[in-house]
Design a protein around this motif. Sequence first.
Motif, mmCIF file in Angstrom:
data_model
loop_
_atom_site.group_PDB
_atom_site.id
_atom_site.type_symbol
_atom_site.label_atom_id
_atom_site.label_comp_id
_atom_site.label_asym_id
_atom_site.label_seq_id
_atom_site.Cartn_x
_atom_site.Cartn_y
_atom_site.Cartn_z
ATOM 1 N N SER A 55 0.830 -1.211 0.000
ATOM 2 C CA SER A 55 0.000 0.000 0.000
ATOM 3 C C SER A 55 0.863 1.259 0.000
ATOM 4 N N ALA A 58 2.324 1.609 -3.474
ATOM 5 C CA ALA A 58 1.271 2.120 -4.365
ATOM 6 C C ALA A 58 1.103 3.624 -4.183
ATOM 7 N N GLN A 64 -2.111 6.365 -4.590
ATOM 8 C CA GLN A 64 -3.313 5.673 -4.098
ATOM 9 C C GLN A 64 -2.867 4.478 -3.271
ATOM 10 N N ASP A 65 -3.768 3.976 -2.417
ATOM 11 C CA ASP A 65 -3.412 2.881 -1.513
ATOM 12 C C ASP A 65 -3.410 1.510 -2.169
ATOM 13 N N GLU A 66 -4.078 1.355 -3.287
ATOM 14 C CA GLU A 66 -4.171 0.062 -3.971
ATOM 15 C C GLU A 66 -3.238 0.038 -5.177
ATOM 16 N N TRP A 67 -2.528 -1.070 -5.336
ATOM 17 C CA TRP A 67 -1.689 -1.255 -6.519
ATOM 18 C C TRP A 67 -2.615 -1.500 -7.704
ATOM 19 N N GLU A 73 2.185 -6.782 -9.535
ATOM 20 C CA GLU A 73 2.599 -6.411 -8.186
ATOM 21 C C GLU A 73 4.056 -6.788 -7.967
#
Length: 136
Positions: A55, A58, A64-67, A73
């Motif tokens: 996170s 990202a 943002q917190d989501e990849w 990933e």
Amino acid sequence: MDIKFIAGFASITKDPAASASLFQDALGLPLEKMDDYRFMDNFPGAHHFGVWPLSMAAQSCFGQDEWPGDVPEPTATIEFELADTAAVEAAVEEMKGNGHTFVHEARTEPWGQTVARFMSPEGVLIGLSYAPWLHE
């Protein structure tokens, strides 16, 4: 236990030719070859080791917190230190000219590091970096 330094780092790849091309040809590391293994000894030591939550990576790469689902990933990151901010920007242009795609181009992070990041063929998030405190 008294760990003194990072003794080594190696990416693990299913495509040794593509990875060797990136590290040897694009980044200019003087890799030796032993069978299919490419390596260099006595590479200057690491100045940082961490466990970086995805996170946070990202946030640093995409704000943002989501990849993002359309970007593989990463399972590791390594940063190569350059002489200054201009050297980072020049390296990005050189690599883009050779067809490499960046997760993000050179920018200065809130902590003062200039960094550009891209993914290696085996999914390592690679940074081209200038951290002023490492040059003091």
